[in-house]
Design an enzyme around this catalytic site. Structure first.
Site, PDB file in Angstrom:
ATOM      1  N   ARG A 173       0.845  -1.205   0.000  1.00  0.00           N
ATOM      2  CA  ARG A 173       0.000   0.000   0.000  1.00  0.00           C
ATOM      3  C   ARG A 173       0.879   1.254   0.000  1.00  0.00           C
ATOM      4  O   ARG A 173       0.623   2.209  -0.723  1.00  0.00           O
ATOM      5  CB  ARG A 173      -0.945  -0.013   1.210  1.00  0.00           C
ATOM      6  N   ASP A 192     -15.881  -3.429  -4.236  1.00  0.00           N
ATOM      7  CA  ASP A 192     -15.876  -4.625  -3.392  1.00  0.00           C
ATOM      8  C   ASP A 192     -17.314  -5.115  -3.284  1.00  0.00           C
ATOM      9  O   ASP A 192     -18.259  -4.347  -3.452  1.00  0.00           O
ATOM     10  CB  ASP A 192     -15.313  -4.310  -1.994  1.00  0.00           C
ATOM     11  N   SER A 193     -17.480  -6.423  -3.006  1.00  0.00           N
ATOM     12  CA  SER A 193     -18.833  -6.964  -2.881  1.00  0.00           C
ATOM     13  C   SER A 193     -19.302  -6.961  -1.434  1.00  0.00           C
ATOM     14  O   SER A 193     -20.373  -7.479  -1.134  1.00  0.00           O
ATOM     15  CB  SER A 193     -18.879  -8.377  -3.462  1.00  0.00           C
ATOM     16  N   ASP A 222      -6.583  -7.035  -6.239  1.00  0.00           N
ATOM     17  CA  ASP A 222      -6.154  -7.797  -5.061  1.00  0.00           C
ATOM     18  C   ASP A 222      -7.256  -8.770  -4.639  1.00  0.00           C
ATOM     19  O   ASP A 222      -7.873  -8.613  -3.581  1.00  0.00           O
ATOM     20  CB  ASP A 222      -5.815  -6.826  -3.914  1.00  0.00           C
ATOM     21  N   CYS A 252      -3.090 -14.159  -3.766  1.00  0.00           N
ATOM     22  CA  CYS A 252      -2.749 -14.630  -2.416  1.00  0.00           C
ATOM     23  C   CYS A 252      -3.020 -16.132  -2.314  1.00  0.00           C
ATOM     24  O   CYS A 252      -3.222 -16.671  -1.240  1.00  0.00           O
ATOM     25  CB  CYS A 252      -3.503 -13.851  -1.350  1.00  0.00           C
TER      26      CYS A 252
HETATM   27  N1  SAH Z   1      -6.821  -4.952  -0.934  1.00  0.00           N
HETATM   28  C1  SAH Z   1      -7.459  -5.130   0.349  1.00  0.00           C
HETATM   29  C2  SAH Z   1      -7.697  -6.599   0.679  1.00  0.00           C
HETATM   30  C3  SAH Z   1      -8.553  -7.336  -0.327  1.00  0.00           C
HETATM   31  S1  SAH Z   1      -9.211  -8.839   0.278  1.00  0.00           S
HETATM   32  C4  SAH Z   1      -6.621  -4.422   1.424  1.00  0.00           C
HETATM   33  O1  SAH Z   1      -5.531  -3.925   1.115  1.00  0.00           O
HETATM   34  O2  SAH Z   1      -7.072  -4.357   2.562  1.00  0.00           O
HETATM   35  C5  SAH Z   1     -10.311  -9.330  -0.960  1.00  0.00           C
HETATM   36  C6  SAH Z   1     -11.645  -8.573  -1.009  1.00  0.00           C
HETATM   37  O3  SAH Z   1     -12.345  -9.052  -2.144  1.00  0.00           O
HETATM   38  C7  SAH Z   1     -12.583  -8.755   0.156  1.00  0.00           C
HETATM   39  O4  SAH Z   1     -12.858  -7.488   0.736  1.00  0.00           O
HETATM   40  C8  SAH Z   1     -13.875  -9.344  -0.449  1.00  0.00           C
HETATM   41  O5  SAH Z   1     -15.048  -8.760   0.096  1.00  0.00           O
HETATM   42  C9  SAH Z   1     -13.743  -8.943  -1.898  1.00  0.00           C
HETATM   43  N2  SAH Z   1     -14.399  -9.793  -2.899  1.00  0.00           N
HETATM   44  C10 SAH Z   1     -14.429 -11.139  -2.996  1.00  0.00           C
HETATM   45  N3  SAH Z   1     -15.029 -11.530  -4.138  1.00  0.00           N
HETATM   46  C11 SAH Z   1     -15.409 -10.407  -4.795  1.00  0.00           C
HETATM   47  C12 SAH Z   1     -16.042 -10.142  -6.040  1.00  0.00           C
HETATM   48  N4  SAH Z   1     -16.420 -11.146  -6.848  1.00  0.00           N
HETATM   49  N5  SAH Z   1     -16.262  -8.865  -6.405  1.00  0.00           N
HETATM   50  C13 SAH Z   1     -15.885  -7.846  -5.583  1.00  0.00           C
HETATM   51  N6  SAH Z   1     -15.244  -8.042  -4.415  1.00  0.00           N
HETATM   52  C14 SAH Z   1     -15.013  -9.290  -4.012  1.00  0.00           C
END
Ligand code: SAH
Length: 394
Positions: free
Chosen positions: A206, A247-248, A297, A337
């Site tokens: 970040r 995000d979902s 991510d 990840c």
């Molecule tokens: N980049 C973030 C961490 C991401 S974790 C940070 O730095 O804190 C992965 C995220 O993907 C989660 O918040 C989850 O809610 C979201 N997610 C999972 N599947 C998804 C989808 N199909 N569309 C949108 N978001 C999704």
């Protein structure tokens, strides 16, 4: 002390100080969940002291490869002390730090994060579950803290035959906390947030993102799978004029909106979209939008190598769409990840996405989890988070 004997030829992994023994490698021997056992080769030679886990495919997790070591309270005190000493030397630029990272710290299955004055742990193996009281006591004593929350609600608990468990192990009070990461303030709830509350492993990435957004003068940024908007705050700090978080999870996005305000940025520079990333990328493409920087991510698409093929298609798809949406000279910060997808495979997937887009790019950097989530030489499975910083060719 119970003895577990391995099948002929199956001693190699422990001899290489890899901490796992799978069920299929065991010739004979049984023990209770988490009980300490002596592991011998088929010829009766000592290999390790380990915790037995009757319901897991990973039947044994090694505590120590030293025949003279005793697995007792003092052993766990030493392991915790070593983990804390390593973090102290890292001088992490945050008051939220991973203090114990499972296998890497010689404590298989144990995750301990510190959020300011609060410890949050996940006991993810029968071994650490059995030693929980000792571990909690020594962690409190060695950190000097008094608040300790348990988040043993991850799916691995089921694989280990352990029930989910959450709640205060010591102290009590608010589970809503505010932490400092670099120059930023971030809020989280240790009771309801993902993992132990926040994705500490992306901390350095970040910060790096804020730097490259500034350096490459990125004005319009798309943060996909934003969770609570860590990369969005980074983009705003780097001077982005417009940032979209996708995000979902509605609660995560609400927090992303709060984080923009908490860090003193104008709310008009940020938009939160509660939507599926794949669909959003397609919709943005159809609308003819472009971005100067995009973060991808996603959650773990491939928990193990067995899921790698399906996961590869999913990764390729979002990376292809991401590359198409980037303006020439734009930046893609793309992550996986998945333990089941190595850096080499991830690189190939992104290459495939580039071919299909079509787009080419310079790989400026290869990145991993922050060093308080250490990888060790003997445990390649610890290398779960990998990322590529790609500069799209003009
Ligand atoms: N980049 C973030 C961490 C991401 S974790 C940070 O730095 O804190 C992965 C995220 O993907 C989660 O918040 C989850 O809610 C979201 N997610 C999972 N599947 C998804 C989808 N199909 N569309 C949108 N978001 C999704």
């Amino acid at each position: 002390m119970k003895v577990i004997r391995l099948r002929a030829g199956r001693e190699r992994s422990l001899q290489r100080r890899h901490p796992w023994v799978f069920e299929s490698s065991i010739e004979k021997g049984r023990a209770d969940p988490g009980e300490t056992v002596r592991v011998d080769s088929s010829e009766g030679q000592f290999l390790a002291w380990a915790a037995f886990s009757p319901s897991s495919q990973i039947r044994l997790r090694a505590w120590s490869f030293d025949p003279a070591e005793r697995i007792d309270a003092a052993f766990f005190e030493r392991r915790v002390a070593a983990a804390l000493a390593m973090r102290a030397r890292l001088a992490v630029d945050s008051d939220a730090v991973r203090l114990v990272h499972g296998e890497a710290d010689g404590l298989p299955g144990l995750i301990v994060d510190r959020y300011g004055d609060t410890l949050v742990a996940q006991f993810g193996s029968a071994g650490v579950e059995r030693w929980k009281a000792v571990l909690v006591e020594t962690l409190l004593k060695q950190t000097g803290l008094s608040r300790f929350y348990e988040r043993s609600d991850a799916s691995v608990r089921g694989l280990e035959g352990l029930p989910e468990q959450t709640g205060w192990l010591a102290g009590d009070g608010a589970t809503e906390l505010t932490i400092r990461e670099h120059d930023w303030r971030l809020s989280l709830d240790i009771a309801t947030g993902h993992k132990t509350g926040y994705y500490l492993d992306q901390r350095d990435n970040r910060r790096r993102f804020a730097e490259v957004v500034r350096h490459f003068d990125c004005k319009k940024v798309l943060n996909c799978y934003s969770y609570t908007g860590g990369f969005s705050v980074a983009a705003l700090a780097g001077g982005a004029e417009r940032v979209i978080s996708v995000d979902s999870s509605a609660p995560a996005l609400q927090r992303a909106v709060q984080h923009v305000a908490l860090n003193g940025f104008d709310a008009a520079r940020h938009e939160a979209r509660d939507a599926d990333v794949n669909q959003t990328l397609r919709a943005l493409l159809e609308a003819g939008e472009t971005f100067d920087a995009i973060v991808l991510d996603p959650p773990k698409f491939a928990p193990t190598a067995a899921h790698a093929e399906r996961a590869a298609r999913a990764y390729k798809d979002i990376n292809r769409l991401g590359l198409k949406l980037l303006a020439p000279g734009g930046l893609l910060f793309t992550f996986s990840c998945s333990g089941g997808v190595g850096l080499e495979l991830f690189h190939k997937i992104v290459a495939g996405a580039g071919l299909d887009a079509p787009a080419d790019g310079y790989i400026l950097e290869r990145v991993a989890a922050a060093p308080d989530h250490p990888q060790t030489i003997c445990f390649p499975e610890g290398d779960y988070l990998k990322g590529l910083l790609v500069l799209k060719r003009g």
